[in-house]
Motif scaffolding. Structure first.
Motif, PDB file in Angstrom:
ATOM      1  N   VAL A   1     -43.555  53.177  11.563  1.00 35.66           N
ATOM      2  CA  VAL A   1     -43.302  54.631  11.403  1.00 35.66           C
ATOM      3  C   VAL A   1     -44.588  55.322  12.001  1.00 35.66           C
TER       4      VAL A   1
ATOM      5  N   GLN B   1     -44.900  57.818  15.025  1.00 37.71           N
ATOM      6  CA  GLN B   1     -45.505  59.275  15.009  1.00 37.71           C
ATOM      7  C   GLN B   1     -46.527  59.428  16.070  1.00 37.71           C
TER       8      GLN B   1
ATOM      9  N   LEU C   1     -34.483  50.259  10.962  1.00 39.11           N
ATOM     10  CA  LEU C   1     -33.886  51.308  10.027  1.00 39.11           C
ATOM     11  C   LEU C   1     -34.737  52.362   9.687  1.00 39.11           C
ATOM     12  N   ALA C   2     -36.236  51.817   9.632  1.00 45.67           N
ATOM     13  CA  ALA C   2     -37.492  52.751   9.243  1.00 45.67           C
ATOM     14  C   ALA C   2     -37.545  53.589  10.389  1.00 45.67           C
TER      15      ALA C   2
ATOM     16  N   ASP D   1     -34.685  56.209  10.664  1.00 45.80           N
ATOM     17  CA  ASP D   1     -34.929  57.378   9.581  1.00 45.80           C
ATOM     18  C   ASP D   1     -35.848  58.171  10.097  1.00 45.80           C
ATOM     19  N   PHE D   2     -36.836  57.749  10.952  1.00 44.17           N
ATOM     20  CA  PHE D   2     -37.941  58.691  11.290  1.00 44.17           C
ATOM     21  C   PHE D   2     -37.318  59.656  12.614  1.00 44.17           C
TER      22      PHE D   2
ATOM     23  N   ARG E   1     -35.408  62.469  11.247  1.00 46.40           N
ATOM     24  CA  ARG E   1     -36.040  63.453  10.601  1.00 46.40           C
ATOM     25  C   ARG E   1     -36.934  64.263  11.570  1.00 46.40           C
ATOM     26  N   ASN E   2     -37.252  63.514  12.506  1.00 49.60           N
ATOM     27  CA  ASN E   2     -38.004  64.160  13.540  1.00 49.60           C
ATOM     28  C   ASN E   2     -37.302  64.653  14.972  1.00 49.60           C
TER      29      ASN E   2
ATOM     30  N   LYS F   1     -26.178  54.096   7.205  1.00 52.96           N
ATOM     31  CA  LYS F   1     -27.286  54.701   7.488  1.00 52.96           C
ATOM     32  C   LYS F   1     -27.249  55.261   8.788  1.00 52.96           C
TER      33      LYS F   1
END
Lengths: 247, 427, 610
Positions: B110, B114, B135-136, B139-140, B143-144, B162
């Motif tokens: 993650v 970023q 999955l991580a 999710d990132f 969100r972004n 998910k």
């Protein structure tokens, strides 16, 4: 007035009896010496008294309270202070902080999370250090002190808890003769001033016979003589097993 | 300690906070420095591309699982070279890739994501091998609001429970591969089944799908034993013995890698596979079959990738180009890496933009021609229809391979669009 | 019946390998008092070297067994080289340095092995003449496993002869009992220690090479075996060869029959077993109290160095940190947020190590529990972020309260091993309790709400909470509580005899450290948006130890500097090279050898000299 009554204290290690049936009484104002050759069981005896070791049988009562089975810190809380043969201080702290720790412990303030420890009980700690002649070195780390000085710090720590009974294991070992004398004089003064009851072991016979009010002689775990210094000095059994040709 | 100056009081030393202050200041300035835009990683040939380059941030477990991820990296590198040689994306722009290692840790992944998005200004994210890391990053991405093409993670969750708008997955999922094998398993006479699977999500969901789907087709089967070895720590002897003790007619295996090799050796030695059918997930992939050399199991029903036997022109061209470029034969990871990068490029070209929303819209329903055939990213659940090869393992010329295989198109092993959509969270 | 017998035989074959490896570990520990984390690396490299030799020469029985022996000897030579190059300089260091120094070797060896042999699993040849199986009560059993079963007791017997019938062995036994005695006997201890490392690592190499016919050789072998070997050595009693043998047998059977009874919890079984043994028999099955490892107090009695002016400096630093969002970009802010969180994590560990002398090898458990505490509250109760963040230290503190009660009953390396065991138990539960924790797929979507979603806002929030917690830890360190903790470390005897209940202070410190680490974990969860079992795994614990070591254990500000440098280094090196493990390993080794006082200690050393 306090009274420590020891009755028939026994302890063996793997079949070898280190302390076998020791009994004596220690009263306020006593400066009682426990002597004997190496391996006679003196340190074991001390460890049994302050709860470091548990006796196989026997009892130790302080003013009627049974001490056997209590952990060292409870025995300490009841008023039995102790110094160690091999010095044990808090080497990472200064001399004053070592004494402050005892004062904090006695005031039950050890769980404090906020006020700096170094600022608490400093004055009384310095007063105690002054009493044992260590005030000038109050801010030195304990880990760098000379051996004799550590012994004096230990005494100050022991006194900080205002004990009624004080157990001192070889309090003058490693000291120069002049220092020894000063420490024994100081101890004798404390006994008189505060009505302390002191039990100490010592190799230095001058210290024993010059200051003790009474003397216990231990040999192979058993008490073989008890009495005033003069009586003990004259005891033929003591002379044969312990004092040997010296007497 | 011994040399400490005797008069120095410990509390008199006040230097440490100064040192800390210095360190923290260095940290702030270092962080500020790394915040600056980084220089482009690939050498530009002036004049070749008219537009600004489009950047892809690529993350995978290169140091954690090099045996699987390095063929994957070579796959996308080959694709990238082909794409740029053919004029880049949108017909004008170079495709650039910034690749990072995630050390096998989702939190590192993650952070790296970023860094790629803010410092490297990448337009698309791609990659990942482990399901939890996939999955991580998914999710990132949501969100972004960055498009993410998950290449290798197998977990169903990434597109179903998910699933999110920005995440697409290429490789056939655990469910799909289990469904392909159930089709074959149901044809067997076997009634008593035993299972062995690594004790984590992949193994658990593979076994539970296999059980559920097989029971649907064959209500008469029963599952008589299950073993859940720790991933990487299979106690081969006891496990094999415990399975044999249940006297199953057939075994469903999900272990892979070193565990699989141990399992096969010990199973052969103890006669576990004598007169028993074995149905095994992924075992036909060269990553797992090749290290076993002539000890590869015979006659197991597997999903895999018999690269040397696939003779469509597109696939032959891929194998030729790959072998020439890297002097080694492709693995399953190679083809996944290759198709991943081709899909990313196709989506950008289709979107005619390097912006996130158009790329996401383009990915939904995107169909590309790949060496294994057409692959579509379903608009309903963002799962690609890339399939797998189902066949029988065999040993030929001293090495394990597959025979009697067929290509199982992923489209046939996915739930209908409506059902798939229902499994995803509401957007 | 025959099935149970064969299952027991399988367990014996597992036990044989375990014994070969752990016997080496326990011998090395017995003499040098160093827990060699790199022992598993010798096992792994032994397997790789064995694979190469067996591929070339292993066609005949003589060639095969010759290859195995050669691989073992080669590992012995490497082990001796490590003794001369590294361990020799660490014998008098605190055990933290020894553990980390050898851990640095693990990282270096991992990358070098991958470089030398490539990343792919290697399946070697089977042992010539031992390929088949024989029927035992109608159950086929591999011949090679039978040979292994015989090899365990054979090696035990040979080692017994070596230690009881040779002069060298007698000297080693003497050194095991009393290190100082060897010089009195006129023996050069350095050569004796080198010889012991040779023997220990050769046994590890032998264990590794013998695996070639059973399983493929992989880069994951080292960590897999070393943790199990630790368990065997600790359960058997550290330094006890017979103990290691007994523990290997028990654990081999536990695994063989455990999978029949509890196929789902094989992961925790071994660690549960170790925890139970240690609670019941503090020194292991056959360990004797006088063979107990030296505890940290014997080696770390340094003053705690941090001035009263630390507060002033912190106040000066705070505005600088608070102003960072004005100049830093998004990614820099995220890095800074992580650094601040890790600083709290490292400082919480330092409370245990620096003040209490308690080296915890499982501190990640509380960091991870905090992270999961927050994430579970969000996922299952839909809790708002403030509540979830408050839940983090509470859950971690409760976990530490339970584990701490057991752990503080032991000291030194046994304490370290118990914390490791508890961390592994917590990790296994989180990893396998799919319904609640999401298993290895973790919990997603733990993002801060709108008002705190901005990178700068979340950074400020983190700075405020971590700053507050750090301030509390700092006050506690200089308050009577911290002093009492140090008193217990400096001299437990004296502390008890002036009324300090040392265990209770250690227990409370464990809880406080756990809660602080938990808060850090909770903040980390919201910073990342997700939590995974990796947050409680061994590497996370090691990271924390490296941060503390890097900064310097004698200083209260050290762990903060350590966290800053370590995290920036890690994130930068990782994006620059695939060989970051090699780089990190070398840095750790260099720190241990050259800068044992850490960054802050080193800097202040320069300052006080000039």
């Amino acid at each position: 007035m306090s009274e420590l009554v020891v009755r028939d204290l026994q302890r063996s290690f793997g079949g070898v009896q280190a302390v076998g049936g020791v009994s004596f009484t220690l009263c306020s104002g006593d400066l009682l010496a426990l002597i004997g050759p190496n391996g006679a069981g003196k340190s074991t005896c001390f460890n049994l008294l302050n709860g470091q070791l548990r006796p196989d049988s026997g009892s130790v009562r302080l003013d009627g309270t049974e001490l056997v089975g209590l952990p060292p810190r409870h025995i300490w809380a009841l008023g039995v202070g102790r110094t160690f043969q091999i010095t044990a201080t808090f080497a990472s702290m200064t001399v004053a902080e070592n004494v402050q720790m005892v004062l904090l412990s006695r005031a039950r303030r050890l769980f404090g999370l906020w006020r700096p420890a170094a600022a608490q009980f400093r004055e009384p700690a310095l007063a105690l250090l002054d009493r044992v002649g260590m005030a000038a070195q109050a801010d030195r780390p304990c880990g760098v002190l000379a051996y004799g000085d550590v012994k004096r710090v230990e005494l100050a720590m022991a006194l900080a808890s205002e004990p009624t009974v004080l157990l001192m294991d070889e309090p003058t070992a490693g000291m120069a003769p002049a220092e020894r004398l000063a420490l024994m004089v100081l101890t004798a003064e404390l006994v008189r001033e505060r009505g302390l009851a002191v039990l100490f072991t010592e190799h230095d016979m001058d210290a024993v016979f010059g200051h003790a009010t009474r003397v216990l002689v231990l040999d192979r775990g058993r008490l073989i003589a008890e009495g005033s210094p003069d009586q003990v000095r004259a005891d033929p059994r003591v002379q044969s097993v312990y004092l040997g040709g010296e007497a | 300690m011994k040399h400490r100056h005797p008069t120095a009081s410990p509390l008199a030393k006040v230097l440490r906070p100064a040192a800390l202050f210095a360190a923290m200041s260095v940290a702030v300035s270092a962080a500020a420095l790394t915040a600056g835009p980084a220089a482009a990683q690939s050498a530009k040939e002036p004049g070749k591309f008219s537009g600004a380059p489009v950047r892809v941030g690529e993350i995978n477990s290169y140091t954690g699982l090099p045996a699987f991820t390095i063929p994957y990296r070579q796959g996308w590198q080959l694709a990238l070279e082909e794409i740029n040689a053919a004029g880049g994306v949108i017909g004008c722009c170079e495709l650039q890739v910034v690749s990072r290692d995630d050390a096998g840790k989702p939190d590192d992944a993650v952070r790296v994501a970023q860094e790629l998005v803010t410092n490297e200004a990448v337009d698309v994210l791609a990659g990942t091998y482990f399901s939890h890391i996939g999955l991580a990053v998914a999710d990132f991405a949501a969100r972004n609001k960055v498009p993410f093409v998950a290449a290798e993670p197998l977990t169903d969750a990434i597109t179903w429970s998910k699933g999110n708008r920005y995440t697409f997955r290429l490789r056939p999922s655990t469910y799909m591969q289990a469904a392909m094998l159930v089709e074959e398993a149901a044809k067997l006479p076997a009634k008593r089944w035993a299972t062995v699977a690594p004790n984590y999500e992949y193994g658990q969901s593979a076994v539970s799908w296999f059980k559920q789907l097989l029971k649907e087709k064959r209500p008469d089967v029963e599952f008589v034993a299950e073993q859940w070895p720790v991933q990487g720590k299979l106690e081969a002897g006891p496990t094999v013995q415990a399975l044999a003790a249940a006297k199953p007619d057939a075994i469903f295996n999900v272990t892979f890698g070193a565990d699989l090799a141990k399992f096969v050796r010990e199973g052969e030695g103890r006669g576990l596979f004598r007169n028993r059918k074995v149905v095994s997930l992924l075992t036909g992939e060269p990553e797992y079959l090749e290290p076993m050399k002539d000890e590869a199991p015979e006659g197991w029903i597997v999903t895999g990738y018999p690269w040397e036997q696939i003779d469509t022109p597109a696939h032959k061209a891929f194998v030729a180009a790959y072998s020439a470029r890297f002097k080694e034969t492709p693995k399953a990871g190679s083809i996944v890496g290759y198709i991943t990068m081709k899909a990313v490029a196709a989506a950008i070209t289709k979107a005619k933009s390097a912006n996130a929303e158009p790329i996401v819209d383009a990915l939904a329903g995107l169909t590309i021609d790949s060496p294994v055939g057409p692959v579509t990213f379903r608009a309903s659940d963002h799962q690609a229809t890339m399939g797998a090869y189902v066949g029988i393992t065999t040993v030929k010329d001293g090495r394990g391979t597959m025979k009697d295989w067929r290509y199982a198109d992923g489209a046939n092993y996915l739930p209908p669009d409506d059902a798939a959509r229902k499994m995803r969270p509401a957007e | 019946m025959s099935f149970l017998l064969v299952q027991a035989l399988s367990g014996l074959a597992t036990a044989a390998t375990l014994f070969l490896v752990s016997s080496g570990l326990t011998i090395v520990f017995g003499v040098t008092r160093i827990v060699n984390f790199a022992h598993g690396s010798f096992y792994m490299v032994g397997a790789y070297a064995g694979w190469s030799l067996i591929e070339r020469f292993g066609g005949t029985p003589a060639g095969f067994w010759g290859s195995v022996a050669a691989a073992a000897l080669a590992m012995g030579v490497l082990g001796a080289a490590m003794e001369i190059g590294l361990l020799r300089r660490l014998y008098r260091s605190p055990e933290l340095f020894q553990l980390l120094g050898t851990f640095g070797v693990v990282l270096v060896v991992q990358d070098l092995t991958a470089w030398a042999w490539g990343p792919e699993d290697l399946l070697g040849r089977r042992a010539p003449g031992l390929k088949g199986s024989i029927d035992i009560l109608d159950q086929p059993f591999p011949l090679y496993d039978l040979v292994l079963i015989g090899l365990g007791p054979l090696v035990l017997g040979l080692l017994w002869l070596l230690f009881n019938r040779t002069r060298w062995g007698t000297l080693v036994r003497a050194a095991t009992q009393d290190r100082e005695m060897t010089s009195a006997l006129g023996v050069d201890p350095a050569r004796l220690f080198t010889g012991v490392l040779f023997l220990g690592c050769a046994l590890a190499g032998l264990g590794g090479a013998l695996q070639v016919p059973r399983e493929s050789v992989t880069l994951q072998m080292d960590m897999a075996i070393v943790v199990e070997a630790f368990v065997v050595v600790v359960v058997g009693g550290m330094g006890s060869l017979t103990g290691a043998f007994l523990a290997s047998l028990l654990i081999g059977q536990l695994q063989a029959f455990g999978i029949l009874v509890f196929p789902q919890i094989t992961l925790v079984l071994v660690f549960l077993f170790m925890a139970v043994v240690l609670v019941l028999r503090p020194h292991g099955l056959l360990g004797r109290p006088d063979e107990a490892p030296p505890t940290a107090p014997a080696t770390v009695t340094v003053p705690l160095l941090a001035g009263r002016h630390a507060g002033t400096w912190a106040l000066a630093l705070l505005p600088v940190l608070a102003a960072a969002p004005l100049v830093a970009g998004d990614y820099a802010l995220i890095l800074l947020t992580e650094v601040v969180i890790l600083a709290l994590f490292a400082a919480s560990l330092h409370l245990l190590i620096g003040l209490g002398g308690l080296v915890s090898f499982g501190h990640a458990a509380w960091f991870g529990l905090g992270a999961y505490g927050s994430a579970l509250l969000v996922r299952h109760l839909d809790a708002p972020m403030p509540l979830a963040l408050a839940g983090a230290p509470v859950l971690a503190g409760l976990g530490a309260l339970v584990a701490g009660w057991f752990c503080v009953r032991r000291s030194g390396l046994y304490f370290a091993m118990l914390t490791l065991a508890f961390a592994q138990i917590v990790w296994s539960i989180v990893f396998q309790w799919y319904a609640v924790t999401g298993g290895d797929n973790g919990i997603l979507g733990v993002w801060p709400p709108g008002w705190a979603a901005g990178k700068a806002t979340y950074y400020w929030l983190t700075l405020a909470l971590c700053g507050g917690a750090l301030w509390l830890l700092y006050r506690a360190a200089f308050a009577p509580f911290g002093y009492a903790l140090r008193a217990g470390r400096d001299s437990g005897l004296r502390a008890e005899s002036v009324g300090i209940d040392v265990r209770r202070f250690q227990w409370m410190a464990f809880v406080l450290a756990g809660a602080a680490a938990g808060l850090a974990g909770g903040l980390y969860a919201f910073a990342k948006g997700s939590v995974f079992p990796t947050l409680l795994a061994v590497p996370q614990s090691v990271d924390a130890l490296v941060m503390v070591l890097m900064g310097g254990i004698q200083t209260i500000t050290g762990p903060l500097a350590g966290a800053v440098v370590f995290h920036l280094l890690e994130s930068e090196v990782m994006s620059l090279t695939d060989w970051w493990r090699l780089v990190l390993g070398l840095i750790i080794v260099a720190l241990v050898l050259v800068f044992p006082k850490g960054i802050v200690g080193f800097l202040s050393g320069i300052r006080s000299r000039t």
